[in-house]
Design an enzyme around this catalytic site. Structure first.
Site, PDB file in Angstrom:
ATOM      1  N   GLY B  42     -60.520  20.097 -56.299  1.00 36.13           N
ATOM      2  CA  GLY B  42     -59.990  21.103 -55.299  1.00 36.13           C
ATOM      3  C   GLY B  42     -61.136  21.001 -54.104  1.00 36.13           C
ATOM      4  O   GLY B  42     -62.102  20.010 -54.008  1.00 36.13           O
ATOM      5  N   ALA B  44     -63.896  22.344 -53.876  1.00 36.09           N
ATOM      6  CA  ALA B  44     -65.237  22.300 -54.584  1.00 36.09           C
ATOM      7  C   ALA B  44     -65.392  20.880 -55.030  1.00 36.09           C
ATOM      8  O   ALA B  44     -66.249  20.323 -54.846  1.00 36.09           O
ATOM      9  CB  ALA B  44     -65.684  23.602 -55.577  1.00 36.09           C
ATOM     10  N   SER B 284     -49.489  36.543 -46.240  1.00 36.98           N
ATOM     11  CA  SER B 284     -50.408  36.533 -45.637  1.00 36.98           C
ATOM     12  C   SER B 284     -51.210  37.703 -44.921  1.00 36.98           C
ATOM     13  O   SER B 284     -50.266  38.535 -44.647  1.00 36.98           O
ATOM     14  CB  SER B 284     -50.761  35.559 -44.334  1.00 36.98           C
ATOM     15  OG  SER B 284     -52.205  35.603 -43.735  1.00 36.98           O
ATOM     16  N   ARG B 330     -58.543  44.752 -48.967  1.00 36.50           N
ATOM     17  CA  ARG B 330     -57.773  44.451 -49.878  1.00 36.50           C
ATOM     18  C   ARG B 330     -57.727  45.526 -51.147  1.00 36.50           C
ATOM     19  O   ARG B 330     -56.548  45.912 -51.464  1.00 36.50           O
ATOM     20  CB  ARG B 330     -57.797  42.998 -50.567  1.00 36.50           C
ATOM     21  CG  ARG B 330     -57.745  41.903 -49.255  1.00 36.50           C
ATOM     22  CD  ARG B 330     -58.092  40.733 -50.005  1.00 36.50           C
ATOM     23  NE  ARG B 330     -57.757  39.654 -49.114  1.00 36.50           N
ATOM     24  CZ  ARG B 330     -58.067  38.357 -49.281  1.00 36.50           C
ATOM     25  NH1 ARG B 330     -58.420  38.004 -50.190  1.00 36.50           N
ATOM     26  NH2 ARG B 330     -57.697  37.585 -48.178  1.00 36.50           N
ATOM     27  N   ARG B 435     -64.391  39.771 -52.693  1.00 38.85           N
ATOM     28  CA  ARG B 435     -64.512  38.657 -51.898  1.00 38.85           C
ATOM     29  C   ARG B 435     -63.725  38.857 -50.547  1.00 38.85           C
ATOM     30  O   ARG B 435     -62.686  39.692 -50.556  1.00 38.85           O
ATOM     31  CB  ARG B 435     -63.935  37.375 -52.369  1.00 38.85           C
ATOM     32  CG  ARG B 435     -63.787  36.297 -51.622  1.00 38.85           C
ATOM     33  CD  ARG B 435     -63.116  34.967 -51.901  1.00 38.85           C
ATOM     34  NE  ARG B 435     -61.689  35.067 -52.219  1.00 38.85           N
ATOM     35  CZ  ARG B 435     -60.773  34.917 -51.284  1.00 38.85           C
ATOM     36  NH1 ARG B 435     -61.200  34.608 -50.013  1.00 38.85           N
ATOM     37  NH2 ARG B 435     -59.594  34.869 -51.669  1.00 38.85           N
ATOM     38  N   LEU B 441     -62.527  29.460 -49.272  1.00 35.90           N
ATOM     39  CA  LEU B 441     -62.739  28.012 -48.837  1.00 35.90           C
ATOM     40  C   LEU B 441     -64.120  27.679 -48.487  1.00 35.90           C
ATOM     41  O   LEU B 441     -64.501  26.645 -48.642  1.00 35.90           O
ATOM     42  CB  LEU B 441     -61.678  28.185 -47.622  1.00 35.90           C
ATOM     43  CG  LEU B 441     -60.223  28.499 -48.128  1.00 35.90           C
ATOM     44  CD1 LEU B 441     -59.182  28.247 -46.879  1.00 35.90           C
ATOM     45  CD2 LEU B 441     -59.644  27.713 -49.173  1.00 35.90           C
TER      46      LEU B 441
END
Ligand SMILES: Cc1cc2nc3c(=O)[nH]c(=O)nc-3n(C[C@H](O)[C@H](O)[C@H](O)COP(=O)(O)OP(=O)(O)OC[C@H]3O[C@@H](n4cnc5c(N)ncnc54)[C@H](O)[C@@H]3O)c2cc1C
Ligand code: FES
Lengths: 248, 637
Positions: B42, B44, B284, B330, B435, B441
């Site tokens: 991915g 990372a 989104s 969120r 987060r 990302l």
């Protein structure tokens, strides 16, 4: 509703394989196509029959893992839609659907609907990149990219590498896939230095992988779930010819 | 065990630079003598494998998908943060650092976060050079937007496909190294165990998913970039294959698991439509910029939303949080949606949804502006639900999305097992208890491109490692334990499918260790999970053989690990007697119903050590100190 499925069953790459008929009696129209296959598989497991192997991961139409032929159409009947994003409300009671894996010499069948698409990775490895080692980049705004170029580049870069283009092409050509990468990088200033070399290397690799040649039929564009345009093939051909002529 | 974070001290602005200077270097001519295993391709893992190979190391890279390009990072939509301050709107490395520490509700390490904010600049440069087609302004300069309630425009994006484009950049860099023979790629290969020799990570045991062959691979260091564990909940926004197997099996070999209960729920996802539901789709966060969230004032109001008059609508976020309104973070948005549904005011078939309405925005701006902003999201909604969001309000509900917890790592990204590095969502490092949007990302690429390639050399240069091969007892033991697990799953020959167990586990977790938790519920979950796990091992039904492509067997192994991890998550949640970020304990809230942190007793990272299946794990605490950003109560009123 009830859906009748004829699914290609093949144990492994050596097995001959055959179509097998299944009925899925309780299909809900809100289900995705893959959820219908999940329901079939749960049912098969309880009946001690091996579930159908099919590739999938994101189920959001972005990873490019899923896909099979549905009545001869790659990813099924809905334009611009991967199999995982196709929902059963587009089908009706009693529909008979024939599911087969992508068929191409370069994509050998692994099992049932699963194929080996590693040839695509090798095409990228041949030249589908910009050679910039980590740490050596200038400031992001040091290179300006006209908005229109960025947009066109993004259109091509949207390719998810699913292989539908190859599966649908009578010549099993990888031109749309290869052209998409060549167009994505070739439309950006950063992609210019390696442009010729990239076209030569990627086209050569595609040939070596047993993909056919493009004869401009356009089936690839018609089934591409990301609606990549044939233009990318013209760009690829242009880059390839220029590079071949100048001998670079 | 004393947990040493190896964090540098002194002025925070220069910590990374000074630390880097103090790291030992591997002589360039010697790099090719070292073998590094990278599990995961991915953002990372892919960026790490490519960068390590560029440096000259020999790299073996593994992923379970058929191609490294398909890692779950591909699905990220919104964007990536970087403190470039291209807009002159007051952004800076310090502000991104500050926002991330505060957004994480003061449960992250300051040194790590500051480094991350600094590296964010290099990431954008690197990705642009690779040909990532970021959005541009008419002038040709990079475009930015503000995201997730940030007060500055620092999010770089490539339409709604930022993750895809960043991953393709890393993938192309990786393929280049594969083409040159510097990386050997093993797709469709799953890591099933870690080989630890004399206390050091020296290799992994894998199963080839096509042939079923189980074999060992050896190296001087092992890097895990295997992603998050959100699929414990069965339904989540993660891809179907996402799993915790690599980190969990490393945990069972001694790596500490930190803050497992820190999970993030995303407020705007398409609601569940039936029992067959296989995953949840994220819409989104940007939709909340123009959409208004509401439910009817009366319970079980079955009218179509456009027929419900203004006076009978409760815009609950705007009502409760007048200054942030629909743009609250969120966790706050999610919990409030749950609360109104718990009151019986949820909408849709299941009553587990709230409306996200664009009626007013369309009236104010016109449908064409809305289409330009959100057209692709509206199409996606339409494709999945068959409904037209231009005409009727969308229905949304929170879903499991991201896991802040993961394997404990020090400042060098090394776990407590020497030679085992953990990067990306798989580690616990930078996001604390919550987060921020567009920061995952950033972290994955910071770890893979810029941190790990610097820190791993220090370990290799400082340690003399003997050669190991498959004849070593540790390797043989790891391989035979993998064989044993595979046999056990195939031999159970029970009555229920893997998915049916996974779904049941997911429901327990969502119910008791989801958006809101309390001691009683967590205790209940801890009573329910072990017997279900036992039943699973004797009653699961996996058909087919081990020596072939067997997708049920793959899932079976992953679900077995989810059972054990789920228990640890509940224990951690029960142990943390406070609310912070994504971890909301109902017993600990302010009079206004907001999360109440307890800095006096819980300002630490909880790193758990494995003691055996069903055995209580041991807790190690890494105290967190805040020298720069002083803990305060978040308020969005
Ligand atoms: C729908 C969605 C949208 C998102 N949007 C954003 C966004 O806009 N901005 C943002 O910053 N973040 C976003 N995120 C979060 C972000 O995408 C992820 O946190 C991040 O991409 C994780 O990257 P990773 O490299 O750590 O792991 P992944 O990308 O998950 O990669 C994991 C890799 O490990 C491999 N692997 C796993 N287990 C094994 C094993 N046992 N053996 C072998 N290989 C294994 C896989 O094959 C894969 O290659 C989003 C997440 C989701 C779900
Ligand atoms: S499963 Fe990812 S595109 Fe269909």
């Amino acid at each position: 509703m009830k859906i009748i499925l004829h699914i290609w069953r093949q144990r492994n790459c050596k097995d001959k394989g055959k179509m097998t008929r299944y009925e899925v009696p309780n299909v809900n129209q809100e289900m995705s196509f893959l959820e219908m296959l999940d329901v079939l598989n749960e049912d098969l497991i309880l009946k001690n029959e091996e579930p159908v192997a099919f590739d999938h991961d994101c189920r959001e139409g972005i990873c490019g893992t899923c896909g099979c032929m549905v009545n001869g159409m790659a990813h099924g009947p809905l334009p611009g839609t991967t199999l995982c994003q196709l929902h059963m409300r587009h089908f009706k009671e009693g529909d008979e659907l024939y599911l087969e894996p992508w068929r191409a010499a370069a994509f050998p069948v692994v099992k049932d609907l699963v194929v080996d698409r590693s040839a695509f990775d090798r095409i990228i490895a041949a030249g589908g990149y910009i050679s910039v080692a980590t740490g050596s980049a200038p400031d992001g705004n040091a290179v300006l990219v006209p908005k229109e170029n960025a947009e066109c580049s993004m259109d091509a870069a949207a390719c998810i590498g699913c292989g539908a283009c190859v599966a649908m092409c009578p010549n099993a050509s990888a031109a749309l896939f290869t052209g998409a990468k060549i167009a994505h990088l070739g439309l950006l200033p950063q992609g210019q230095p390696e442009r010729d070399q990239r076209a030569i290397a990627m086209v050569a690799q595609a040939r070596q992988e047993l993909f056919g040649s493009c004869t401009n039929i356009g089936e690839c564009e018609a089934v591409c779930p990301k609606e990549i345009k044939l233009e990318v093939i013209a760009r690829m051909n242009g880059d390839f010819i220029r590079a071949s002529l100048t001998g670079r | 065990m004393e947990l040493n974070s190896n964090s540098p001290t002194g002025p925070i602005e220069t910590r990374w630079e000074r630390h880097r200077f103090n790291l030992k270097l591997v002589n360039p001519a010697n790099k090719r003598k070292y073998n590094i295993i990278v599990v995961g391709s991915g953002l990372a893992g892919g960026s790490a494998a490519a960068s390590l190979a560029e440096l000259g190391y020999n790299v073996d890279c593994f992923c379970f998908q058929d191609s490294p390009r398909r890692a779950h990072s591909i699905a990220a939509q919104g964007g990536i943060n970087a403190a470039k301050n291209y807009h002159n709107d007051g952004d800076s490395i310090y502000r991104l650092f500050y926002d991330t520490v505060k957004g994480g509700d003061f449960r992250a390490r300051e040194s790590n976060v500051h480094r991350l904010a600094g590296i964010s600049l290099n990431i954008i440069d690197q990705c642009v050079a690779q040909g990532v087609p970021f959005a541009r302004e008419y002038s040709g300069y990079l475009d930015n937007r503000s995201f997730g309630g940030a007060q500055v425009s620092r999010t770089f994006y490539a339409r709604g496909q930022t993750g895809q484009q960043l991953l393709l950049g890393a993938y192309q860099a990786l393929e280049r190294q594969i083409g040159m023979g510097a990386v050997k790629m093993f797709p469709r290969t799953e890591m099933l165990d870690l080989i630890v020799v004399d206390g050091r990570a020296r290799g992994i045991v894998t199963r080839n998913l096509i042939t079923g062959t189980i074999e060992s691979h050896f190296s001087d260091a092992v890097v895990l970039g295997t992603g998050g564990y959100g699929n414990v909940y069965y339904l989540s926004t993660n891809a179907k294959g996402c799993n915790a197997t690599a980190i969990w099996r490393a945990h069972k070999r001694g790596a500490l698991f930190a803050n497992p209960c820190f999970t993030q729920i995303h407020p705007t996802c398409i609601p569940v439509s039936g029992e067959y539901q296989s995953k949840l789709t994220l819409m989104s966060e940007s939709l909340r910029n123009d959409g208004r969230v509401w439910v009817p004032t009366t319970k079980r109001d079955k009218r179509v939303p456009s027929q419900i008059p203004e006076a009978e609508r409760d815009y609950f976020l705007e009502r409760k949080y007048p200054s942030f309104g629909n743009l609250v973070p969120r966790d706050v948005a999610s919990r409030n949606a749950k609360a109104v549904c718990d009151e019986g005011r949820g909408v849709g078939e299941s009553g587990l949804a709230v409306y996200l309405d664009f009626r007013d925005a369309i009236e104010r701006l016109g449908a064409s502006v809305i289409k330009e902003r959100y057209g692709n999201l509206f199409d996606m909604y339409n494709r999945i639900t068959g409904e037209d969001p231009y005409k009727e309000a969308m229905r949304i509900y929170p879903a499991m999305h991201y896991t802040m917890g993961g394997l404990w790592v020090d400042y060098n990204l090394m776990s407590n097992v020497p030679g085992l590095y953990v990067i990306g969502e798989a580690n616990f490092s930078d996001h604390g208890a919550n987060r921020l949007g567009a920061s995952a990302l950033m972290q994955g690429l910071a770890d893979g491109y810029f941190v790990l390639p610097n820190t791993i050399g220090d370990y290799l240069a400082s340690n003399k490692l003997e050669k190991v091969d498959s004849s070593h007892a540790a390797a043989r033991e790891a391989e035979s334990s993998v064989h044993a697990v595979t046999r056990k799953l195939l031999d159970a020959k029970g009555t229920r499918s893997v998915d049916s167990y996974h779904r049941e586990l997911g429901k327990i977790m969502w119910e008791h260790c989801g958006m809101a938790r309390n001691a009683e519920g967590l205790k209940q979950a801890l009573a329910l999970i072990p017997p279900l796990r036992e039943q699973y091992w004797s009653d699961v039904k996996v058909l087919g053989a081990g020596e072939e492509l067997n997708q049920s067997l793959e899932k079976a192994g992953r679900v077995a690990d989810f059972f054990e991890l789920a228990e640890l998550m509940c224990r951690d949640a029960l142990d943390r007697n406070e609310s912070c970020g994504g971890h909301f304990r109902e017993e600990y809230q302010t009079p206004e119903g907001e999360a109440a942190r307890d800095d006096e007793n819980f300002a630490y990272a909880a790193a758990w050590g494995f003691q055996g299946v069903g055995q209580p794990p041991v807790l190690h605490k890494e105290p967190l100190t805040f020298e720069y950003v002083h803990p305060s109560q978040r308020s969005y009123k």
